[in-house]
Design a protein around this motif. Structure first.
Motif, PDB file in Angstrom:
ATOM      1  N   SER B  74       0.961  -1.200   0.100  1.00 34.04           N
ATOM      2  CA  SER B  74       0.046  -0.041   0.086  1.00 34.04           C
ATOM      3  C   SER B  74       0.847   1.120   0.128  1.00 34.04           C
ATOM      4  CB  SER B  74      -1.000   0.000   1.140  1.00 34.04           C
ATOM      5  OG  SER B  74      -1.647  -1.088   1.114  1.00 34.04           O
ATOM      6  N   VAL B  78       0.660   3.697  -2.916  1.00 32.39           N
ATOM      7  CA  VAL B  78       0.253   5.108  -2.791  1.00 32.39           C
ATOM      8  C   VAL B  78       1.248   6.326  -3.364  1.00 32.39           C
ATOM      9  CG1 VAL B  78      -0.267   6.835  -0.931  1.00 32.39           C
ATOM     10  CG2 VAL B  78      -1.267   4.637  -0.829  1.00 32.39           C
ATOM     11  N   GLN B 147      -2.945  -2.226  -7.103  1.00 32.38           N
ATOM     12  CA  GLN B 147      -3.295  -1.071  -6.317  1.00 32.38           C
ATOM     13  C   GLN B 147      -3.199   0.236  -6.897  1.00 32.38           C
ATOM     14  OE1 GLN B 147      -0.920  -2.379  -3.110  1.00 32.38           O
ATOM     15  NE2 GLN B 147      -2.300  -3.292  -1.712  1.00 32.38           N
ATOM     16  N   VAL B 151      -5.270   3.793  -6.657  1.00 28.74           N
ATOM     17  CA  VAL B 151      -4.937   5.219  -5.879  1.00 28.74           C
ATOM     18  C   VAL B 151      -4.851   6.389  -6.864  1.00 28.74           C
ATOM     19  CG1 VAL B 151      -2.833   6.196  -4.908  1.00 28.74           C
ATOM     20  CG2 VAL B 151      -3.336   3.797  -4.475  1.00 28.74           C
ATOM     21  N   ILE B 154      -8.365   7.882  -7.615  1.00 27.64           N
ATOM     22  CA  ILE B 154      -8.815   8.520  -6.271  1.00 27.64           C
ATOM     23  C   ILE B 154      -8.057   9.816  -6.025  1.00 27.64           C
ATOM     24  CG2 ILE B 154      -8.575   8.682  -3.698  1.00 27.64           C
ATOM     25  CD1 ILE B 154      -9.170   5.627  -3.446  1.00 27.64           C
ATOM     26  N   ALA B 196      -6.987   6.215   0.046  1.00 24.98           N
ATOM     27  CA  ALA B 196      -6.380   5.537  -0.958  1.00 24.98           C
ATOM     28  C   ALA B 196      -5.474   4.274  -0.273  1.00 24.98           C
ATOM     29  CB  ALA B 196      -5.614   6.320  -1.888  1.00 24.98           C
ATOM     30  N   SER B 200      -6.419   0.531  -0.831  1.00 30.56           N
ATOM     31  CA  SER B 200      -5.056  -0.426  -1.050  1.00 30.56           C
ATOM     32  C   SER B 200      -5.055  -1.600  -0.050  1.00 30.56           C
ATOM     33  CB  SER B 200      -3.773   0.544  -1.061  1.00 30.56           C
ATOM     34  OG  SER B 200      -4.001   1.401  -1.912  1.00 30.56           O
ATOM     35  N   SER B 256     -12.075   4.193   6.318  1.00 28.07           N
ATOM     36  CA  SER B 256     -11.948   4.625   4.670  1.00 28.07           C
ATOM     37  C   SER B 256     -12.949   5.410   4.259  1.00 28.07           C
ATOM     38  CB  SER B 256     -11.480   3.871   3.888  1.00 28.07           C
ATOM     39  OG  SER B 256     -11.765   4.012   2.454  1.00 28.07           O
ATOM     40  N   ASN B 260     -13.383   9.551   3.611  1.00 30.35           N
ATOM     41  CA  ASN B 260     -13.921  10.135   2.505  1.00 30.35           C
ATOM     42  C   ASN B 260     -15.006  10.991   2.888  1.00 30.35           C
ATOM     43  OD1 ASN B 260     -13.164   9.693   0.040  1.00 30.35           O
ATOM     44  ND2 ASN B 260     -13.617   7.514  -0.054  1.00 30.35           N
TER      45      ASN B 260
END
Lengths: 304, 264, 391
Positions: B74, B78, B147, B151, B154, B196, B200, B256, B260
């Motif tokens: 991740s 990212v 992943q 990312v 997003i 993100a 992930s 998450s 958001n």
């Protein structure tokens, strides 16, 4: 070349450099670790099987002949059965998914807006858990001796002590369970945009609810239905985990055939040929989605 | 009247569907507390399967692998994905069709083809160079690959939602390129980056197929362990592991979502 | 220039109290002039946004770029900020060439149309952003924020979150954020256009007072000619990337350089000229005497210069030779301080319409249908060149 063009060209070169610096590391990563490997796999499909599963030269179409059932011992229908089962399972589960998802999406679109988000979430949340665990959940529910299996036995649907799992039926159920959200979301997007004036008008003119449905409701939700169909049928066609866990040895699908060629069956070219077939199916799905993209207006983007 | 009856019918159908959706997960969770070794009958509440997990070194190892894999992949994803998202935004006026196809590829590729391609590729590279022997390393590589697109999307959509003059304002207020990155772009992006990262992480923990084909003998993650255990036969111990995974994934997903929501 | 120089207190221009220790702060700052020479903006494919602009903006001036959307005024402003690069020409601020200086190294700040407040920062941090980027220490920054908040009367706004602010409040924060940097030049890109009318005129006054108190050079962009006239020391009217006229509001309004400027300033009573003989021009409303020696294709008679009397009344200035027309009142709009009449005039076959704006001094008003005598001073008949490049 004018002074202006020189300035712009210089500026464009500067921006290109910036673009490359920001995008290249990630793009290269995808290229090296996905595009190259899949290109390699595709090339394997045209090689000769080297006995221990290692592909060798020369280039042939043997793998495809293999896939169609021609082997050392002449033709056998095994592989074609598997292919047929993949198609059959994805079509049947698609039909069932539609039957479940359509009323669900319709109902969600009828509820209060605040509630709708929560309801959609409720549909999606189970798909956040691991595929293996979800299949395992169904194994728990369907294995011999469980209430569902006993019920099916009593109704004479299955032989005694067999259980509902493993079976083709369990695979279908698993597929429906797995792909339901993929149909609900685009359908819901279509229902949300439903023009109710058309329904009222149809009801005025035809009166019968069934006719109203076929004349006014179904055509309006068709784009969502088609998008959902692609999102369900294509991945279902290449499914690996569910037939492996919920089906027995005789419920294999294309994904299992491919995987076994890279494991115990040790025939990389044959496996690669199957993978190529899956990619082609995916490509077909994407082309269909793209064609409809404009009419759909973003319904597919909701699906992750 | 007909209309109301129709809606009532749909409501019943909706609740049945909810049962269908949650029954398998609830059964798993319920039987993880069953005191007897079967999922056909309820024998009373017990924590014995969880206790047994604590003493199972393989499971503890698998949990470690899962978390390590998710965190490392991740973080890399990212960084790389955010760079792509930023590049896509900065140069959105350009024709980037091929790049966008490349970015969508990991999303649309059937995961069995994805996993097997990588496996075959890594095996060949390993044979030629000795590098990339299957293990946590190859798994990280494969996970980062799937992943990155999420990312990038997003981050890109966060930028698109931003007033473009903010970039001008930062320049106008004496921020040098590095200061713009440090004091404007990164802080503005922080919620998107966190969300993100969580996505992930969830994707990584959720994945089975790609992990399965890129894993080495020493790097089994929880889903791979569960897979193996299932094939040896259903045991309530698996219920316990699965329950832990369901709970943790749900937790991360909710986190998450909260990030958001605060952003919006 | 000297009389416009700011007389700042020793503690910096914004400090409200006379500071006895503020020796570290700037002494009275000289305002900066701006000079543009042959500034052009051209895109590949021959699209020209600005065509060789020459412009000198004096130090301490409130200068306005006025024009319709797409005329190049915002492009020009962005070039001053450094956010757009000119394709040719040179630009200097305070006598220093800054043509190739990037925006973050220019002592120029902008108030953007959308205000562009950073959503991730508090109001306080938004205001201090520029100072922080310049490396000012926190304590000093906070002192400056207190000063500017006092100066623009922000009150408790500095403690709010950005998303809690109204449009007018955002505008003032954006202004504070730009002013706190004490730039050589402040640029304002239609900063009031998003606000409703009442708030708008209030902020116009505030902005103007702020500029006068600081003596800073302001360059203001707007498409609203009234706003431009109220606020500016001088105005440049732009159209199609060309400066049509530069002048004081009075010059631009009373002596528009050409038809475009006249129309844009909102003038009616434009009559095409068919022939000219000495100081007499032929128009659809008949022959008119003028004192304008310039050649022109169109005659402008501003509505407020018309004199209206009853048909039998003596001339408003008996000794002078005035243009006299007989008209009929078609419509009347009573506006309190003045009255607008729409008049129709018949000249043989030719039918024309005139507009008269008479300030309301309490005299008897004409009624719709009345016949009136219109008298026009020859010096109020202004010649305009038809083509827009006659600047």
């Amino acid at each position: 070349m004018s002074q202006v063009d020189v300035v712009w060209r210089r500026r464009r070169r500067r921006e290109t450099r910036h673009l490359l610096v920001s995008v290249l590391p990630g793009a290269l990563w995808i290229f090296i670790f996905l595009v190259l490997p899949s290109a390699y796999l595709m090339s394997v499909a045209f090689m000769t099987n080297g006995g221990f599963g290692q592909p060798q030269m020369p280039l042939t179409l043997d793998a495809f002949r293999n896939l169609a059932g021609f082997g050392f011992l002449g033709w056998s229908p095994g592989n074609l059965y598997t292919l047929w089962r993949s198609i059959f399972q994805s079509v049947i589960s698609l039909g069932l998914v539609v039957l479940v998802a359509y009323p669900v999406a319709w109902y969600i679109s009828m509820c209060r807006p605040r509630l709708r988000a929560i309801m959609l979430l409720a549909v999606v949340v189970p798909s956040w858990t691991n595929q293996v665990i979800r299949a395992f959940g169904w194994m728990n529910l369907l294995s011999p001796g469980t209430p569902l299996s006993t019920l099916a036995e009593k109704m004479g649907l299955i032989a005694p002590n067999m259980g509902l799992f493993p079976s083709d039926f369990a695979v279908t159920l698993g597929l429906v369970y797995n792909f339901l959200p993929f149909m609900v979301l685009p359908l819901y997007a279509a229902f949300e945009k439903l023009d109710h004036a058309q329904i009222e008008a149809a009801r005025d003119l035809y009166a019968s609810p069934l006719r109203t449905f076929f004349v006014a409701v179904l055509p309006q939700t068709l784009p969502g239905l088609l998008a959902g169909s692609v999102l369900v049928a294509i991945p279902a066609f290449g499914m690996y985990v569910i037939p492996e866990l919920l089906g027995g040895g005789r419920s294999q699908m294309l994904g299992n055939l491919v995987a076994s060629q890279f494991g115990e069956a040790a025939n990389w070219p044959l496996g690669a040929a199957g993978a190529l077939l899956m990619l082609l199916a995916t490509l077909l799905g994407l082309v269909i989605l793209r064609r409809m993209g404009r009419r759909l207006g973003g319904g597919t983007e909701m699906v992750i | 009247m007909q209309n109301r009856r129709f809606k009532k019918g749909l409501a019943v159908f909706w609740w049945l569907t909810l049962i269908f959706l949650y029954a398998p997960l609830l059964v798993v969770m319920m039987f993880s507390f069953n005191s007897i070794n079967t999922s056909a009958r309820w024998g009373g509440f017990s924590l014995r399967w969880y206790e047994r997990l604590l003493h199972n070194d393989v499971v503890i190892g698998a949990i470690g692998h899962t978390l390590l894999l998710a965190v490392i992949s991740s973080i890399i994803a990212v960084i790389l994905g955010a760079m792509i998202g930023y590049g896509l935004y900065r140069h959105r006026a350009r024709k980037l069709g091929l790049l966008i196809v490349l970015i969508y590829l990991p999303i649309v590729m059937p995961d069995i083809v994805f996993g097997i391609s990588d496996m075959a590729f890594f095996v060949q590279i390993n044979r030629l160079t000795g590098l990339l022997s299957p293990g946590l390393g190859t798994m990280v590589i494969a996970h980062v690959t799937f992943q990155i697109p999420f990312v990038a999307l997003i981050v890109y959509s966060r930028f698109v939602g931003l007033d473009a003059t903010l970039f001008d304002a930062a320049k106008d207020l004496y921020a040098s390129p590095w200061q713009r990155m440090l004091h404007f772009i990164l802080p503005t992006l922080k919620p998107a980056l966190l969300s993100a990262f969580f996505l992930s992480f969830t994707l990584s923990v959720d994945d089975f197929v790609i992990s399965f084909f890129t894993a080495g003998p020493e790097s089994a993650t929880l889903p791979i362990y569960i897979w193996g255990a299932i094939r040896r036969g259903i045991s309530p111990e698996i219920n316990a592991i699965a329950t832990l995974m369901i709970a943790s994934v749900a937790l991360v997903a909710v986190l998450s979502l909260l990030f958001n929501r605060r952003r919006a | 220039m000297a009389e416009r120089s700011p007389t700042a207190a020793p503690g910096g221009p914004f400090s409200a109290v006379e500071s006895t220790t503020g020796s570290e702060a700037s002494a009275a700052r000289e305002a900066s002039s701006i000079s543009l020479k042959g500034i052009r903006k051209e895109y590949p494919g021959g699209v020209v946004a600005l065509e060789s602009v020459d412009l000198d903006i004096r130090a301490g001036e409130f200068f306005t770029l006025l024009g319709p959307s797409g005329c190049g005024k915002t492009t020009l402003l962005r070039m001053l900020a450094g956010l757009d690069e000119p394709s040719g020409g040179s630009l200097s601020i305070g006598g220093v060439d800054v043509t190739d200086t990037p925006p973050h190294k220019r002592s120029v700040n902008t108030v953007f149309q959308s205000y562009a407040l950073f959503p991730h920062l508090s109001v306080r941090d938004n205001i201090a952003f520029g100072l922080k980027m310049r490396g000012m220490a926190r304590a000093e920054r906070e002192q400056k924020v207190v000063e500017i908040a006092e100066f623009i009367k922000l009150g408790s706004l500095v403690d709010r979150r950005v998303d809690q602010l109204s449009g007018g409040q955002r505008q003032r924060i954006a202004l504070a954020r730009a002013l706190i940097c004490e730039p050589d030049v402040l640029l304002l890109d239609e900063p009031l256009s998003a606000l409703d009318a009442g708030l708008r005129s209030q902020l116009q006054v505030e902005l103007l007072r702020t500029q006068k108190r600081l003596g800073m050079t302001f360059v203001f962009v707007t498409h609203d000619q009234e706003e431009a006239m109220v606020m500016s020391d001088r105005i440049a009217v732009l159209s199609d990337g060309i400066i049509q006229q530069i002048g004081t509001p009075q010059e631009v309004y009373e002596r528009p350089a050409n038809l475009f400027v006249a129309r844009f300033m909102g003038h009616d009573n434009l009559f095409s000229i068919s022939a000219r003989e000495g100081m007499t021009v032929q128009t659809p409303i008949g022959a008119l005497e003028t004192e304008d020696k310039n050649d022109g294709r169109v005659a402008l008679i501003r509505p407020e210069t018309l004199e209206l009397t009853s048909p039998g009344a003596p001339s408003v200035e008996p000794g002078k030779r005035l243009n006299t027309l007989m008209c009929r009142v078609v419509e009347r709009f009573y506006r309190g301080s003045n009255v607008e009449y729409r008049l129709s005039h018949q000249n043989g076959e030719q039918h024309s319409e005139l507009i008269a704006e008479i300030s309301n001094t309490g005299d008897r008003l004409f009624r719709v249908g009345d016949e009136v005598k219109v008298e026009i001073y020859p010096e109020d008949v202004i010649m305009l060149s038809d083509d827009e490049e006659g600047a």
